[in-house]
Design a protein around this motif. Sequence first.
Motif, PDB file in Angstrom:
ATOM      1  N   ARG A   1       4.796   7.233 -16.670  1.00 31.90           N
ATOM      2  CA  ARG A   1       4.573   6.197 -17.148  1.00 31.90           C
ATOM      3  C   ARG A   1       5.790   5.383 -16.684  1.00 31.90           C
ATOM      4  O   ARG A   1       5.481   4.155 -16.060  1.00 31.90           O
ATOM      5  N   ALA A   2       6.448   5.607 -16.550  1.00 29.64           N
ATOM      6  CA  ALA A   2       8.022   5.145 -15.756  1.00 29.64           C
ATOM      7  C   ALA A   2       7.626   4.377 -14.361  1.00 29.64           C
ATOM      8  O   ALA A   2       8.030   3.846 -13.896  1.00 29.64           O
ATOM      9  N   GLU A   3       7.349   5.839 -14.341  1.00 31.10           N
ATOM     10  CA  GLU A   3       7.379   6.115 -12.283  1.00 31.10           C
ATOM     11  C   GLU A   3       6.180   4.498 -12.176  1.00 31.10           C
ATOM     12  O   GLU A   3       6.125   4.132 -10.880  1.00 31.10           O
ATOM     13  N   LEU A   4       4.586   4.436 -12.670  1.00 37.31           N
ATOM     14  CA  LEU A   4       3.833   4.110 -12.897  1.00 37.31           C
ATOM     15  C   LEU A   4       3.763   2.678 -13.243  1.00 37.31           C
ATOM     16  O   LEU A   4       3.852   1.701 -11.682  1.00 37.31           O
ATOM     17  N   VAL A   5       4.618   1.453 -13.765  1.00 33.06           N
ATOM     18  CA  VAL A   5       5.218   0.506 -13.980  1.00 33.06           C
ATOM     19  C   VAL A   5       6.548   0.192 -13.063  1.00 33.06           C
ATOM     20  O   VAL A   5       6.082  -0.671 -12.466  1.00 33.06           O
ATOM     21  N   LEU A   6       7.313   1.080 -12.820  1.00 34.03           N
ATOM     22  CA  LEU A   6       8.255   0.662 -11.660  1.00 34.03           C
ATOM     23  C   LEU A   6       7.091   0.575  -9.873  1.00 34.03           C
ATOM     24  O   LEU A   6       7.555  -0.534  -9.349  1.00 34.03           O
TER      25      LEU A   6
ATOM     26  N   ALA B   1       1.316  -1.294  -0.083  1.00 39.80           N
ATOM     27  CA  ALA B   1      -0.183   0.094  -0.015  1.00 39.80           C
ATOM     28  C   ALA B   1       1.241   1.443   0.013  1.00 39.80           C
ATOM     29  O   ALA B   1       0.689   2.636  -0.509  1.00 39.80           O
ATOM     30  N   ALA B   2       1.905   1.294   1.371  1.00 32.66           N
ATOM     31  CA  ALA B   2       3.146   2.402   0.903  1.00 32.66           C
ATOM     32  C   ALA B   2       3.031   3.028  -0.424  1.00 32.66           C
ATOM     33  O   ALA B   2       3.478   3.781  -0.969  1.00 32.66           O
ATOM     34  N   VAL B   3       3.965   1.676  -1.024  1.00 32.23           N
ATOM     35  CA  VAL B   3       4.417   1.807  -3.068  1.00 32.23           C
ATOM     36  C   VAL B   3       3.454   2.422  -3.850  1.00 32.23           C
ATOM     37  O   VAL B   3       3.746   3.265  -4.046  1.00 32.23           O
ATOM     38  N   ILE B   4       1.918   1.966  -3.932  1.00 29.54           N
ATOM     39  CA  ILE B   4       1.513   2.875  -4.183  1.00 29.54           C
ATOM     40  C   ILE B   4       1.355   4.164  -3.749  1.00 29.54           C
ATOM     41  O   ILE B   4       0.871   4.878  -5.153  1.00 29.54           O
ATOM     42  N   VAL B   5       0.451   4.215  -2.468  1.00 24.71           N
ATOM     43  CA  VAL B   5       0.499   6.138  -2.362  1.00 24.71           C
ATOM     44  C   VAL B   5       1.695   6.484  -2.807  1.00 24.71           C
ATOM     45  O   VAL B   5       1.324   7.850  -3.067  1.00 24.71           O
ATOM     46  N   LEU B   6       3.249   6.684  -2.344  1.00 24.46           N
ATOM     47  CA  LEU B   6       4.495   6.963  -2.772  1.00 24.46           C
ATOM     48  C   LEU B   6       4.104   7.381  -3.904  1.00 24.46           C
ATOM     49  O   LEU B   6       4.672   8.736  -4.888  1.00 24.46           O
ATOM     50  N   THR B   7       3.709   6.311  -5.175  1.00 18.38           N
ATOM     51  CA  THR B   7       3.900   6.329  -6.724  1.00 18.38           C
ATOM     52  C   THR B   7       3.686   7.470  -6.743  1.00 18.38           C
ATOM     53  O   THR B   7       3.545   8.028  -7.937  1.00 18.38           O
ATOM     54  N   LEU B   8       1.511   7.438  -6.610  1.00 21.67           N
ATOM     55  CA  LEU B   8       1.427   8.796  -7.178  1.00 21.67           C
ATOM     56  C   LEU B   8       1.600  10.150  -6.724  1.00 21.67           C
ATOM     57  O   LEU B   8       1.599  10.369  -7.214  1.00 21.67           O
ATOM     58  N   VAL B   9       2.410  10.121  -5.073  1.00 20.92           N
ATOM     59  CA  VAL B   9       2.438  11.131  -4.643  1.00 20.92           C
ATOM     60  C   VAL B   9       3.959  11.813  -6.389  1.00 20.92           C
ATOM     61  O   VAL B   9       3.601  13.233  -6.603  1.00 20.92           O
ATOM     62  N   ASN B  10       4.914  10.902  -6.543  1.00 11.21           N
ATOM     63  CA  ASN B  10       5.800  11.261  -7.490  1.00 11.21           C
ATOM     64  C   ASN B  10       5.457  11.181  -8.821  1.00 11.21           C
ATOM     65  O   ASN B  10       5.682  11.969  -9.413  1.00 11.21           O
ATOM     66  N   THR B  11       3.872  11.009  -8.741  1.00 10.44           N
ATOM     67  CA  THR B  11       3.192  11.096 -10.253  1.00 10.44           C
ATOM     68  C   THR B  11       2.925  12.698 -10.432  1.00 10.44           C
ATOM     69  O   THR B  11       2.011  13.418 -11.584  1.00 10.44           O
ATOM     70  N   LEU B  12       2.740  13.730  -9.006  1.00  7.70           N
ATOM     71  CA  LEU B  12       2.251  14.661  -9.115  1.00  7.70           C
ATOM     72  C   LEU B  12       3.275  16.229  -9.213  1.00  7.70           C
ATOM     73  O   LEU B  12       2.762  16.809  -8.780  1.00  7.70           O
ATOM     74  N   GLY B  13       4.723  15.517  -9.429  1.00  2.92           N
ATOM     75  CA  GLY B  13       5.800  16.678  -9.156  1.00  2.92           C
ATOM     76  C   GLY B  13       6.683  16.651  -8.809  1.00  2.92           C
ATOM     77  O   GLY B  13       6.439  15.903  -7.906  1.00  2.92           O
ATOM     78  N   ILE B  14       7.854  16.919  -9.287  1.00  2.00           N
ATOM     79  CA  ILE B  14       9.262  16.937  -7.946  1.00  2.00           C
ATOM     80  C   ILE B  14       9.020  17.622  -7.074  1.00  2.00           C
ATOM     81  O   ILE B  14       9.832  17.462  -5.662  1.00  2.00           O
ATOM     82  N   THR B  15       8.364  18.638  -6.979  1.00  2.00           N
ATOM     83  CA  THR B  15       8.310  20.115  -6.286  1.00  2.00           C
ATOM     84  C   THR B  15       7.108  19.072  -4.568  1.00  2.00           C
ATOM     85  O   THR B  15       7.743  19.778  -3.754  1.00  2.00           O
TER      86      THR B  15
ATOM     87  N   LEU C   1       9.624   5.935   4.174  1.00  2.00           N
ATOM     88  CA  LEU C   1       9.067   6.460   3.568  1.00  2.00           C
ATOM     89  C   LEU C   1       9.718   7.569   2.431  1.00  2.00           C
ATOM     90  O   LEU C   1       9.540   7.619   1.418  1.00  2.00           O
ATOM     91  N   GLY C   2      10.820   8.679   3.661  1.00  2.00           N
ATOM     92  CA  GLY C   2      11.261   9.470   2.793  1.00  2.00           C
ATOM     93  C   GLY C   2      12.191   8.086   2.038  1.00  2.00           C
ATOM     94  O   GLY C   2      12.555   9.431   0.858  1.00  2.00           O
ATOM     95  N   ALA C   3      13.490   7.466   1.859  1.00  2.00           N
ATOM     96  CA  ALA C   3      14.027   6.904   0.889  1.00  2.00           C
ATOM     97  C   ALA C   3      13.267   6.347  -0.032  1.00  2.00           C
ATOM     98  O   ALA C   3      13.513   6.525  -1.042  1.00  2.00           O
ATOM     99  N   LEU C   4      11.529   5.425   0.648  1.00  2.00           N
ATOM    100  CA  LEU C   4      11.303   5.389  -0.740  1.00  2.00           C
ATOM    101  C   LEU C   4      10.882   6.618  -1.898  1.00  2.00           C
ATOM    102  O   LEU C   4      10.981   5.940  -2.799  1.00  2.00           O
ATOM    103  N   LEU C   5      10.067   7.282  -1.402  1.00  2.00           N
ATOM    104  CA  LEU C   5       9.409   8.776  -1.904  1.00  2.00           C
ATOM    105  C   LEU C   5      11.144   8.910  -3.233  1.00  2.00           C
ATOM    106  O   LEU C   5      11.121   9.230  -4.134  1.00  2.00           O
ATOM    107  N   ALA C   6      12.396   8.964  -2.359  1.00  2.00           N
ATOM    108  CA  ALA C   6      12.896   9.804  -3.426  1.00  2.00           C
ATOM    109  C   ALA C   6      13.352   8.678  -4.318  1.00  2.00           C
ATOM    110  O   ALA C   6      14.155   8.569  -5.639  1.00  2.00           O
ATOM    111  N   MET C   7      13.622   7.719  -3.852  1.00  2.00           N
ATOM    112  CA  MET C   7      14.312   6.508  -5.125  1.00  2.00           C
ATOM    113  C   MET C   7      13.285   6.227  -6.550  1.00  2.00           C
ATOM    114  O   MET C   7      13.561   5.646  -7.257  1.00  2.00           O
TER     115      MET C   7
END
Length: 426
Positions: free
Chosen positions: A320-325, A129-143, A281-287
Amino acid sequence: MTTGSGGGALVRRVRLGDAVVIGLGSMIGAGIFASFAPAAAAAGAGLLIGLVIAGFIAFCNATSSAQLAAQYPTSGGTYVYGREQLGAWPGFLAGWSFVIGKTASSAAMAITFATYAVPGPWVKPVAIAAVIVLTLVNTLGITRTALATRILVALALVALTVAVVIGFSHTAPTASTPGTAVTVYGVLQSAGFLFFAFAGYARIATMGEEVVDPVRTIPRAITTALTITLVVYALVALSALHALGPAGLAASAAPLRAVADTSGAAWPGIVIRIGAAAASLGALLAMIAGIGRTSLAMARNSDIPRWFSAVHPRFSVPYRAELVLGGVVCMLVAVTDLRGAIGFSSFGVLLYYFVANVSAWTQTRENRRYPRALTVAGAIGCLVLVVTLPPASVVAGVIVILVGVAYRAIRLRVQRNGTDADRTSP
């Protein structure tokens, strides 16, 4: 440059403070909450020597990455540097090693988060669940990624402060129990595990296309984040060994929670749980952000399917890369354990930095910011740590590397055959 085109450009929004925070978020969660226990199991009290070795190799790699990023301020990190300085095949090896290594790292961080946050039976579902949520956060932009990481790093540092204070002022019954005998091989293996913790500065370099004034910002951000992390790691390692001893540290699935338990009070354990979850979570988000940028660069050159080179028109991210990842990481979480993920990750990341050091060695004098001796030391150190990793991690890493090499070789052959056919057609 030969990085290719297509798929759209990213926007420069990340300044020095955000770049440092992204690097800290990538390193602190990985190192303290995941790799200390296997390092203690490999080397006992010798993990302190392993920490020094890993830190020195990380410093060598950081200087190489910094001067390369200043010369090539674009997405892709050592994938781009290898292509520009050494050729397409070394660049591909670096990029593929980074993607597979950091995908395993992402799984390790998700499992670490869930291990601290929830009871055993819930670890895998919550990690996914954490991976799914943070992947979606990343797709909202780097800032948004940088803002979220800043909050998570602050929570982690509060928890680590509590752990250090308790660790130096309390001891558990295990503190006097001898741990694993200190051997040269064990120390080097512990360094390989701990190196897993220092690789966060790579995320800064891979986002070169989004950093403001990258020639100045990237080297400063990399060295600043690494220095802060080294100090934090040393304090936490010393306090954990004081509180638990080598044997207790090696046996604990959540060592800093065990440190908190030595106080006899409930609140330190709660603080540690929150901080560990935040750091992971911070590490996962940045990775996820870093792997997405390297995948973007590889897709631009068709080293992976060009479909992955798409950049979101509104949020300016390789969505696309982030969602597949995210989907691949979820599958890894379901089938792997923490120690295996760390060993496999270290294999890929060490090869990545080997290429970085060789690339930096070939830079011209005007682009060189640090002595060449550091690149030599970094390259040799990476190879030494690779061969001392657990055999299962090395074998798995070699197999996956060969799969990537076979894919690229087949693609190039198909491309050449198609070109030859076009030339001979009437």
